[in-house]
Structures are given as structure tokens and as C-alpha cells.
Scaffold this active site. Structure first.
Site, PDB file in Angstrom:
ATOM      1  N   ALA A  34       0.842  -1.307   0.085  1.00 42.53           N
ATOM      2  CA  ALA A  34      -0.007  -0.028   0.044  1.00 42.53           C
ATOM      3  C   ALA A  34       0.812   1.316   0.153  1.00 42.53           C
ATOM      4  CB  ALA A  34      -0.850  -0.082   1.360  1.00 42.53           C
ATOM      5  N   ARG A  66      -6.607  -1.014  -1.101  1.00 45.18           N
ATOM      6  CA  ARG A  66      -5.725   0.145  -0.667  1.00 45.18           C
ATOM      7  C   ARG A  66      -4.506   0.220  -1.475  1.00 45.18           C
ATOM      8  NH1 ARG A  66      -5.085  -4.420   1.899  1.00 45.18           N
ATOM      9  NH2 ARG A  66      -2.997  -5.078   2.519  1.00 45.18           N
ATOM     10  N   ASN A 126       7.756  -4.698   7.274  1.00 49.67           N
ATOM     11  CA  ASN A 126       8.107  -5.395   8.760  1.00 49.67           C
ATOM     12  C   ASN A 126       9.200  -4.817   9.095  1.00 49.67           C
ATOM     13  OD1 ASN A 126      10.399  -7.573   7.869  1.00 49.67           O
ATOM     14  ND2 ASN A 126       8.815  -7.322   6.224  1.00 49.67           N
ATOM     15  N   PHE A 127       9.488  -5.053  10.377  1.00 49.67           N
ATOM     16  CA  PHE A 127      10.705  -4.552  11.268  1.00 49.67           C
ATOM     17  C   PHE A 127      12.002  -5.138  10.893  1.00 49.67           C
ATOM     18  CE2 PHE A 127       8.046  -1.974  13.771  1.00 49.67           C
ATOM     19  CZ  PHE A 127       8.788  -0.865  13.827  1.00 49.67           C
ATOM     20  N   CYS A 166      18.947   7.596  13.750  1.00 49.27           N
ATOM     21  CA  CYS A 166      18.483   6.437  12.792  1.00 49.27           C
ATOM     22  C   CYS A 166      17.437   5.850  13.366  1.00 49.27           C
ATOM     23  CB  CYS A 166      19.886   5.630  12.317  1.00 49.27           C
ATOM     24  SG  CYS A 166      20.392   4.287  13.618  1.00 49.27           S
ATOM     25  N   CYS A 183      -0.862  -5.512   9.214  1.00 44.31           N
ATOM     26  CA  CYS A 183      -2.264  -5.272   8.463  1.00 44.31           C
ATOM     27  C   CYS A 183      -3.224  -6.550   8.266  1.00 44.31           C
ATOM     28  CB  CYS A 183      -1.851  -4.776   7.015  1.00 44.31           C
ATOM     29  SG  CYS A 183      -0.987  -3.071   7.087  1.00 44.31           S
ATOM     30  N   CYS A 241      24.555   4.480  19.608  1.00 47.86           N
ATOM     31  CA  CYS A 241      23.893   3.714  18.702  1.00 47.86           C
ATOM     32  C   CYS A 241      24.830   2.760  17.856  1.00 47.86           C
ATOM     33  CB  CYS A 241      23.231   4.532  17.739  1.00 47.86           C
ATOM     34  SG  CYS A 241      22.382   3.568  16.449  1.00 47.86           S
ATOM     35  N   CYS A 244      24.439   3.853  13.653  1.00 52.82           N
ATOM     36  CA  CYS A 244      24.972   5.337  13.114  1.00 52.82           C
ATOM     37  C   CYS A 244      26.041   5.796  14.260  1.00 52.82           C
ATOM     38  CB  CYS A 244      23.869   5.895  12.750  1.00 52.82           C
ATOM     39  SG  CYS A 244      23.096   6.851  14.354  1.00 52.82           S
TER      40      CYS A 244
HETATM   41 ZN   LIG Z   1      21.538   5.367  15.046  1.00 54.84          ZN
END
Ligand SMILES: [Zn+2]
Length: 339
Positions: A34, A66, A126-127, A166, A183, A241, A244
Site C-alpha cells: 500500500a 488500498r 515489517n521491522f 536513525c 495489516c 547507537c 549510526c
Molecule cells: Zn542510530
């Protein structure tokens, strides 16, 4: 310059010079569901000259509510989304060059996919892919625009490595599989797609024409049903992090990519060959003609066996519907595809 863009050129922040930058720009859209379909339509109408559209899936009737680029015949033919998108964009704006890639994005190909991009848009669902995309974009210094939508709510954030936090600065660890609604479990309505993708594409236009001062600089969250709009101002990148700050790319460096993945909420499993291969689809199609309900086009072969529907793509991948059990899916793959 083409009359087609006259209204956009009249918009002073774009103008003639900005339009030329749009025509010259290379944008990668990862995932053409979508959000991705909406990005692709808006960017092609705006005259962004070069689009690379990457998607692993095919069009289904449940998408049509959609996913604006697709039509009934695409679903009936089960065309891969990237291919159907390319065809439709050719009808909308034939001047746009579209590179349609039917593939699963994983650590073996993600860097290559984003390497020549001026900008990357997140149209994934998705992650796992988003963390991978985040690592690749931080490593290769590419701006990418995160976007997600489910039910009536959505979120977006524009990530420029070194300048903004990030994805891992904000969400350090990936949520556990199955912990977030999707979804396919919570449903989704079109207006939240339009809202999130409109903000993502606005940001894309600002970046391409060079008006970075106009970027929203926040984590934006919307709920179009609850009428809730939030803007959480982003601070500096987090020096600690992993991605990054320390340039340790855990997601790119994972030993080997998952051979099998449950497609969350879809009652389906994707099986990928360990090494990307070129699969002889027509020979395979000829071999399995005795199975029920064989359907074949230039991009895939689909057949049904024991209540499972198996779709095999040219890169040797298969999506096995009717199970969320990885070992059952692997065994079906080994038995009937065997690549
Ligand atoms: Zn980062």
C-alpha cells in the site's frame, strides 16, 4: 520542459530548477504494497525520472482496497507487484524509467539495491527489513524515509545518517516477532496509507529539490480515526547507537539470511534458496502440470497440493500458503520445488 509539470513548477519551492532535479533523481522504493504503491504513483506523476521498485510478492484481491496502482486483472493473473507497478506507471507517465525487481530484500542484496539511490523510501511491512534497510542506508550514507501504517494509525520519520537519529537510535531493539499488530491481523484503512505516504513523498520532494530546511525533523504519528496527530521532535543522533554511532551493522553482518520466514498474519511461509539462483520456471511448470490448479505467467508458477498453495518465483523463492509452520513449509519446498 514538459507542460505536464506546469502546476508543480508554479509552486515556487520546486520551480524549474527543482523540476529538473526531480527528472534527474533516482529513488528506490523498497516494498510495493500500500505505501510503496502510493509512493510510486505520486513520484511518477511528479516526474521523478528513475524509480527502482523492489517487492517479493504478487497482487491479491485483498490488496485492491488500498494498493492504488493495482487492478482486478493484476490480482487475477497474480502478477508480481513490482511488474504490475511498472506497467501501470508506464501508463501514467511513460517518461519515467522503472527498474522492477521481483526479489526478497535481505543482507545478500540490500546494499546493492540502495547503492545508486539518491533517496530510499520505506514501503515495507515489517521491522526485519527496516532494520536491515537502516543498516544499509547508514553504511552507504543514504537518506531513507521510514513509514508504517496499520489499522487507522501510522508513523513516519526521515533519517539522514549522521544528521538525524536513525531507526536504531529511536527503537534500539527490533520488536519481537508477532508482538506488533500487522495489516493482516488488525486490518488497515486506506486513509492512513494516504496520510503516511503523503508525508513521506513530501519529504522526498523536499530532499530532491534541496530544501532540507523544510523537513519536519520529527517522529510523526497519526491516527485518522481517533483524530490524533503528534509530532515528536527529534534530537541529535545517539553516539552510542550500534548502527549510526558505532558503525556496527548487526543486521547486515548476520551470518546468513533466514532461509525461511513466516509472513506474519498471512498464514504463509516464504522459503528462499540459500544462494540466489536463476530458476527455470517453464521447465518447472511443465514438470508439475499433473498437480491441481497450476497457474503460470512469466514471473511465477503457482499450484496447489494438500490444501497448500505454492507460488514459485524466478529467483527460486517460494511462498507457501496455508501454513505458518516453517518445517512443514520447508518439507513441501524440498518435496515439490527442491531448488
Ligand atoms: Zn542510530
Amino acid at each position: 520542459m514538459n507542460q505536464r509539470y506546469s502546476r508543480q513548477i508554479l509552486f515556487a519551492e520546486i520551480g524549474k530548477a527543482g523540476q529538473q532535479k526531480l527528472l534527474d533523481a533516482r529513488v528506490v522504493i523498497v516494498g510495493c504494497g500500500a505505501l510503496g504503491a502510493s509512493h510510486a504513483e505520486m513520484l511518477s506523476r511528479a516526474g521523478v525520472g528513475h524509480l527502482k521498485i523492489v517487492d517479493r510478492d504478487f497482487v491479491e484481491f485483498t490488496n485492491l482496497q488500498r494498493q492504488t496502482l493495482f487492478k482486478e486483472s493484476d490480482a487475477a493473473e497474480r502478477l508480481p507487484k513490482a511488474i504490475a507497478a511498472k506497467t501501470r506507471i508506464g501508463e501514467i507517465n511513460s517518461e519515467v524509467e522503472v527498474d522492477a525487481i521481483v526479489a526478497d530484500v535481505n543482507q545478500s542484496n540490500v546494499e546493492q539495491i540502495v547503492a545508486d539511490a539518491d533517496l530510499v523510501l520505506d514501503g515495507t511491512d515489517n521491522f526485519q527489513i527496516r532494520y536491515l534497510l537502516n543498516d544499509a542506508c547508514v553504511k552507504l550514507d543514504k537518506t531513507w524515509i521510514y513509514g508504517a501504517a496499520v489499522s487507522s494509525y501510522g508513523t513516519t520519520m526521515t533519517i539522514t545518517p549522521g544528521q538525524t537519529p536513525c531507526l536504531r537510535c529511536i527503537f534500539e531493539e527490533m520488536p519481537d516477532a508477532g508482538s506488533s499488530p500487522t495489516c493482516d491481523t488488525a486490518g488497515v484503512i486506506m486513509p492512513i496509507i494516504a496520510t503516511v505516504s503523503a508525508v513521506q513523498v513530501s519529504e522526498a520532494l523536499k530532499i530532491i529539490v534541496g530544501d532540507r530546511n523544510a523537513l519536519h525533523g520529527s517522529l510523526m504519528q497519526f491516527d485518522v480515526w481517533e483524530n490524533d496527530w503528534r509530532k515528536i521532535k527529534l534530537s541529535k543522533p545517539n553516539a552510542d547507537c550500534r548502527s549510526c554511532g558505532q558503525h556496527v551493522f548487526d543486521f547486515l553482518d548476520a551470518e546468513s539470511h533466514e532461509f525461511a520466514a513466516v509472513l506474519c498474519g498471512r498464514d504463509a511461509v516464504q522459503i528462499s534458496p540459500p544462494i540466489s539462483t536463476s530458476f527455470d520456471l517453464s521447465a518447472f511448470g511443465a514438470k508439475i502440470t499433473s498437480f491441481s490448479d497450476v497457474k503460470q505467467n512469466d514471473y511465477l508458477v503457482r499450484f496447489s497440493i494438500d490444501g497448500n498453495e505454492i507460488t514459485v518465483f524466478r529467483d527460486g523463492r517460494a511462498i507457501i500458503k496455508g501454513t505458518d509452520d516453517i518445517s512443514a513449509a520447508r518439507s513441501l519446498y524440498a518435496r515439490y520445488v527442491g531448488a
